[in-house]
Design an enzyme around this catalytic site. Structure first.
Site, PDB file in Angstrom:
ATOM      1  CB  ALA A  82      -0.920   0.022   1.171  1.00  0.00           C
ATOM      2  N   GLY A 128       0.744  -5.252   0.820  1.00  0.00           N
ATOM      3  CA  GLY A 128      -0.478  -5.275  -0.092  1.00  0.00           C
ATOM      4  C   GLY A 128      -0.172  -5.628  -1.446  1.00  0.00           C
ATOM      5  CD  GLU A 173      -2.277  -7.789   2.915  1.00  0.00           C
ATOM      6  OE1 GLU A 173      -1.934  -6.877   2.473  1.00  0.00           O
ATOM      7  OE2 GLU A 173      -2.895  -8.143   3.884  1.00  0.00           O
ATOM      8  CD  GLU A 189       1.881  -5.980   5.348  1.00  0.00           C
ATOM      9  OE1 GLU A 189       2.782  -6.775   5.578  1.00  0.00           O
ATOM     10  OE2 GLU A 189       1.015  -5.912   4.262  1.00  0.00           O
TER      11      GLU A 189
HETATM   12  N1  T1G Z   1       4.539   3.396  -0.084  1.00  0.00           N
HETATM   13  C1  T1G Z   1       5.161   4.686  -0.397  1.00  0.00           C
HETATM   14  N2  T1G Z   1       6.440   4.863  -0.795  1.00  0.00           N
HETATM   15  C2  T1G Z   1       7.426   3.897  -0.806  1.00  0.00           C
HETATM   16  C3  T1G Z   1       6.863   2.529  -0.391  1.00  0.00           C
HETATM   17  C4  T1G Z   1       5.568   2.585  -0.017  1.00  0.00           C
HETATM   18  N3  T1G Z   1       5.097   1.067   0.473  1.00  0.00           N
HETATM   19  N4  T1G Z   1       7.840   1.844  -0.351  1.00  0.00           N
HETATM   20  C5  T1G Z   1       8.964   2.666  -0.973  1.00  0.00           C
HETATM   21  N5  T1G Z   1       8.503   3.610  -0.903  1.00  0.00           N
HETATM   22  C6  T1G Z   1       9.241   4.875  -1.417  1.00  0.00           C
HETATM   23  C7  T1G Z   1      10.429   5.173  -0.595  1.00  0.00           C
HETATM   24  O1  T1G Z   1      10.251   5.977   0.505  1.00  0.00           O
HETATM   25  C8  T1G Z   1      11.609   5.866  -1.427  1.00  0.00           C
HETATM   26  O2  T1G Z   1      10.898   7.097  -1.678  1.00  0.00           O
HETATM   27  C9  T1G Z   1      11.489   5.275  -2.803  1.00  0.00           C
HETATM   28  O3  T1G Z   1      10.014   4.575  -2.695  1.00  0.00           O
HETATM   29  C10 T1G Z   1      12.536   3.907  -3.051  1.00  0.00           C
HETATM   30  O4  T1G Z   1      12.305   3.229  -1.608  1.00  0.00           O
HETATM   31  C11 T1G Z   1      -2.664  -3.001   3.169  1.00  0.00           C
HETATM   32  C12 T1G Z   1      -0.820  -1.728   4.974  1.00  0.00           C
HETATM   33  C13 T1G Z   1      10.180  -1.656  -1.583  1.00  0.00           C
HETATM   34  C14 T1G Z   1      12.233  -3.219  -0.666  1.00  0.00           C
HETATM   35  O5  T1G Z   1       6.398  -2.039   3.785  1.00  0.00           O
HETATM   36  O6  T1G Z   1      10.616  -2.043   1.852  1.00  0.00           O
HETATM   37  O7  T1G Z   1       0.886  -2.743   2.222  1.00  0.00           O
HETATM   38  O8  T1G Z   1      13.144   8.328  -0.840  1.00  0.00           O
HETATM   39  O9  T1G Z   1      14.683   3.726  -1.538  1.00  0.00           O
HETATM   40  O10 T1G Z   1      15.830   0.306  -1.367  1.00  0.00           O
HETATM   41  O11 T1G Z   1      -1.487  -4.852   4.391  1.00  0.00           O
HETATM   42  O12 T1G Z   1      11.230   0.385  -0.615  1.00  0.00           O
HETATM   43  O13 T1G Z   1      12.827   8.269  -3.369  1.00  0.00           O
HETATM   44  O14 T1G Z   1      11.052   9.496  -1.990  1.00  0.00           O
HETATM   45  O15 T1G Z   1      13.365   1.635   0.091  1.00  0.00           O
HETATM   46  O16 T1G Z   1      15.060  -0.230  -3.725  1.00  0.00           O
HETATM   47  C15 T1G Z   1       4.087  -2.735   3.031  1.00  0.00           C
HETATM   48  C16 T1G Z   1       8.322  -0.659   2.119  1.00  0.00           C
HETATM   49  C17 T1G Z   1       3.337  -1.365   3.064  1.00  0.00           C
HETATM   50  C18 T1G Z   1       7.497  -2.156   1.804  1.00  0.00           C
HETATM   51  C19 T1G Z   1      12.443  -1.156  -2.088  1.00  0.00           C
HETATM   52  N6  T1G Z   1       5.122  -2.576   2.222  1.00  0.00           N
HETATM   53  N7  T1G Z   1       9.436  -0.490   0.993  1.00  0.00           N
HETATM   54  O17 T1G Z   1      13.682  -0.784  -1.518  1.00  0.00           O
HETATM   55  O18 T1G Z   1      13.889   1.717  -2.522  1.00  0.00           O
HETATM   56  S1  T1G Z   1       1.897  -1.388   4.036  1.00  0.00           S
HETATM   57  C20 T1G Z   1       6.338  -2.443   2.509  1.00  0.00           C
HETATM   58  C21 T1G Z   1      10.602  -1.177   1.018  1.00  0.00           C
HETATM   59  C22 T1G Z   1       0.799  -2.375   3.267  1.00  0.00           C
HETATM   60  C23 T1G Z   1      -1.335  -3.771   3.480  1.00  0.00           C
HETATM   61  C24 T1G Z   1      -0.210  -2.827   4.359  1.00  0.00           C
HETATM   62  C25 T1G Z   1      11.348  -0.716   0.157  1.00  0.00           C
HETATM   63  C26 T1G Z   1      11.480  -1.621  -1.091  1.00  0.00           C
HETATM   64  P1  T1G Z   1      12.146   8.475  -2.138  1.00  0.00           P
HETATM   65  P2  T1G Z   1      13.672   2.508  -1.365  1.00  0.00           P
HETATM   66  P3  T1G Z   1      14.853   0.406  -2.126  1.00  0.00           P
END
Ligand code: T1G
Length: 694
Positions: free
Chosen positions: A63, A102, A105, A125
């Site tokens: 998400a 998500g 999911e 998450e």
């Molecule tokens: N939402 C918004 N922005 C995100 C994002 C996300 N989920 N993931 C990364 N970014 C932005 C990050 O801030 C950065 O921004 C850019 O993307 C590159 O990220 C309903 C509630 C995917 C492994 O927890 O683990 O789904 O600094 O530097 O090293 O159940 O990003 O460039 O402006 O980290 O290549 C669950 C979180 C969400 C994954 C990539 N998902 N992201 O790593 O790049 S909650 C996560 C990561 C959810 C559902 C629930 C990593 C990555 P900027 P980066 P990277």
């Protein structure tokens, strides 16, 4: 057609491609696009199957975290997942890169999932203080079983495509273009007239744990073993457990309720803040994002002591060849032996395979003599913490290192400009301050010198991320950011001993707050004799630690310090120390008082925040969140409290300033008076976070 979801009907197979850089998060525009295209396709007899794929480097990474805490924008993710799960014809998720949160999911609501072998499939998450809130806690257990599911969800760690195939999360592996592979698989499903099974309808993987709950409860207990103070991991396990108790829909409702509780709670707000703070810290103030880092292929580390060894291991772990240099065979071999011992200990715990140990040690070449640094692109000095020795080493490196090599010092507090002045290339010099044990601790404080070139800073940030460290760029001052704030805390913890608090009381307050180790346990680990010798050289007295050292109590290394140690590293309160403190205070004519835990906590944390405010005023740190990153990843500040500056905002700066003024008067210590920036923000009813927004 939405800007972030493209639809293409390839002879009856509708390929929906999400294109929402940088990580294909399920942002509002993506949900709108999917909603529209799926509604259209459901009524289109020309659509025999659907493929869900993504453009760019990855499938859906979750998400959109930036939308959390803001008013929801329909359609919600649940609506999209219902459309997928109830689609009348086959839907194939074609996964590459990451399918996280998500994203996974969403894939679990498709009828089939194909992936590349190195795809990361996970529900992280929990690392944001949340739980999978779109059915992941109810669907994943139905695919991989509750024991595997609770381990994945509570750890938040992904599995790869290979393992996904083994555990039934993936139907087939593919290589190359996801859309093309998805289309081919869809045609196969149509040709074979495969039944469309919905994950929610198949409880067969739950049967064993329903018959014997210990299958789940043992896995849940193991998964939660190290989650001190965090509430999300427990909630994750509770939701997975619900699959054994009621219907799918009851479980979904339970999950929704727990998700919202976490989303609106303090811990997740802090953990989501930390997620973005870590990424902000890698953006160096004053250095454009286009600045090209220098190419780092060969690294040399000077000094094979504890720090040099740990730093070398960090590079070896990332597959980067490193030459570790000492001045003599004996010191070199000792250093190499310590690294091998560390790897073997990890292997013995099952953390590494023997071949991994061999491969990583194979990345490390030991040499005697600085001349072996001549081909390195990056040289990290990790010798004794005395300016004279460091300047001598840098002067020699200046004559040996190739043009353009980055010269970094691992110094933890010495003046980086003075070190740079011993070279003719100050523009190539900076600090890369690692934290002990350097192969474990994630923080790398990157200290920018007055003359450090922008591309050298960009290089240090890039290489720190490559070796899985968290970089934070800081300015040059005594103690930089972390140790300077630690000193402010140490001044108070030492003072409290002369007011009546005992070491074990102070340490307990700090560890109960969530910091892994209190100040006196830390001192015992480091050794009290180091400070004692330095005080004697400077003719400075510190009655209590001096008395301890005069009694031969140097800390862990002598089995006695502020605590006593009986064979292990566990600090045991020692009546002899209480007695020594009482006698010392009596001699000084001091009358001990009862000190409350609340006062101790305030005097541990608020002076650090005050020093942080001064650090911001002096531009030693560019953002309050950079200071938080330093404490989260360098000192074990509990992630669910966001960092000292975030925590101060949550307490309220008005209160923090008032309490500091009170203690300044009570203790007669003017350094506790609120820093001008803190006072200004408090008077204006603002937060440190408001500075970042400015
Ligand atoms: N939402 C918004 N922005 C995100 C994002 C996300 N989920 N993931 C990364 N970014 C932005 C990050 O801030 C950065 O921004 C850019 O993307 C590159 O990220 C309903 C509630 C995917 C492994 O927890 O683990 O789904 O600094 O530097 O090293 O159940 O990003 O460039 O402006 O980290 O290549 C669950 C979180 C969400 C994954 C990539 N998902 N992201 O790593 O790049 S909650 C996560 C990561 C959810 C559902 C629930 C990593 C990555 P900027 P980066 P990277």
């Amino acid at each position: 057609m939405s800007a972030t979801v493209k639809a293409e009907n390839r002879d009856g197979v509708l390929v929906l491609t999400i294109d929402n850089p940088p990580v294909n998060a399920l942002s509002h525009s993506v949900r709108v696009g999917l909603n529209e295209e799926l509604a259209k396709a459901a009524g289109d007899a020309g659509v025999k199957a659907v493929v869900l794929a993504c453009a760019g480097r990855s499938f859906i990474s979750g998400a959109d975290i930036r939308e959390f805490g803001k008013p929801p924008q329909p359609p919600g993710l649940h609506e999209i997942l219902d459309q997928l799960e109830n689609f009348p014809r086959p839907i194939v998720a074609a996964i590459h890169g990451n399918a996280l949160g998500g994203g996974l999911e969403t894939a679990l609501c498709c009828h089939f999932r194909i992936a590349t072998k190195d795809t990361k499939l996970g529900l992280p998450e929990v690392k944001l203080g949340l739980l999978p809130g779109a059915g992941g806690t109810q669907r994943l257990p139905r695919v991989v079983g509750p024991a595997k599911a609770v381990q994945m969800i509570v750890s938040g760690d992904p599995i790869n495509g290979d393992e996904g195939l083994k555990v039934g999360l993936v139907d087939e592996l593919f290589e190359g273009d996801p859309a093309k592979a998805g289309e081919a698989f869809a045609r196969k499903v149509i040709a074979e007239k495969r039944a469309l099974k919905r994950v929610r309808d198949d409880d067969s993987k739950l049967a064993a744990a329903k018959a014997d709950r210990s299958i789940f409860t043992d896995a849940a207990a193991a998964a939660n073993k190290r989650n001190r103070g965090l509430i999300a991991p427990l909630a994750c396990a509770e939701c997975v457990g619900q699959t054994l108790e009621g219907t799918f829909d009851e479980g979904l409702a339970f999950e929704r309720k727990k998700f919202l509780e976490l989303m609106n709670g303090e811990q997740s707000k802090a953990q989501r803040y930390a997620f973005f703070a870590e990424r902000e810290a890698a953006k160096v103030a004053g250095v454009s994002a286009e600045t090209k880092p220098r190419k780092i292929e060969r690294v040399a580390v000077v000094g094979a002591g504890t720090m040099g060894g740990g730093i070398s291991m960090s590079f070896a772990n990332a597959g980067i060849p490193v030459t570790i240099i000492e001045m003599g065979e004996e010191q070199l071999n000792r250093g190499l032996g310590v690294m091998k011992k560390n790897y073997d200990a990890t292997a013995a715990r099952g953390g590494l395979k023997p071949e991994d140990v061999t491969r990583r040690m194979g990345m490390i070449t030991g040499k005697v003599g600085l001349e072996h640094a001549k081909d390195a692109d990056l040289i990290i000095e990790a010798v004794f913490e005395t300016m004279a020795i460091k300047k001598e080493v840098f002067a020699k490196l200046d004559a040996i290192a190739k043009p353009g090599a980055v010269l970094a010092s691992n110094t933890s507090y010495l003046n980086i400009d003075e070190i740079a002045s011993s070279t003719k290339r100050p523009q190539d010099v900076l600090g890369m301050h690692f934290f002990s044990p350097a192969n474990v601790m994630k923080l790398c404080e990157i200290v920018r010198g007055a003359k450090t070139a922008p591309d050298v800073l960009a290089t240090a940030v890039a290489i720190a991320k490559r070796i899985a460290k968290v970089p934070a760029v800081v300015g040059n001052c005594d103690g930089f950011v972390g140790n300077r704030m630690l000193a402010a805390r140490g001044k108070q913890s030492d003072k409290l001993l002369y007011e009546g608090a005992l070491p074990q009381q102070i340490d307990a307050v700090v560890t109960r707050f969530g910091i892994p180790m209190g100040p006196f346990t830390m001192s015992d680990m480091a050794g009290l004799d180091i400070g004692w010798r330095s005080r004697k050289d400077r003719g400075v007295k510190a009655e209590i630690p001096d008395a301890l050292c005069e009694a031969g109590r140097f800390g862990l290394k002598t089995g006695k310090g502020y605590y006593k140690y009986e064979g292990g590293r566990a600090p045991i309160p020692d009546p002899e120390v209480e007695d020594l403190i009482a006698k010392t205070l009596a001699k000084m004519g001091k009358k001990p008082r009862a000190v409350s835990d609340e006062e101790i906590l305030e005097r541990m944390v608020y002076p650090m925040v005050n020093e942080g405010a001064r650090i911001l005023e002096e531009k030693i740190a560019a953002r309050p969140s950079d200071i938080d990153v330093v404490w989260l990843y360098g000192y074990g500040w509990p992630i669910y409290r966001g960092g000292p500056m975030f925590y101060a905002d949550s307490v309220g700066l008005k209160k923090v300033a008032e309490r500091l003024s009170y203690y300044a008067k009570e203790t007669g210590d003017p350094s506790l008076e609120p820093a001008p920036l803190l006072k200004k923000l408090a008077d204006e009813g603002k937060t440190f976070a408001s500075l970042a927004a400015a």
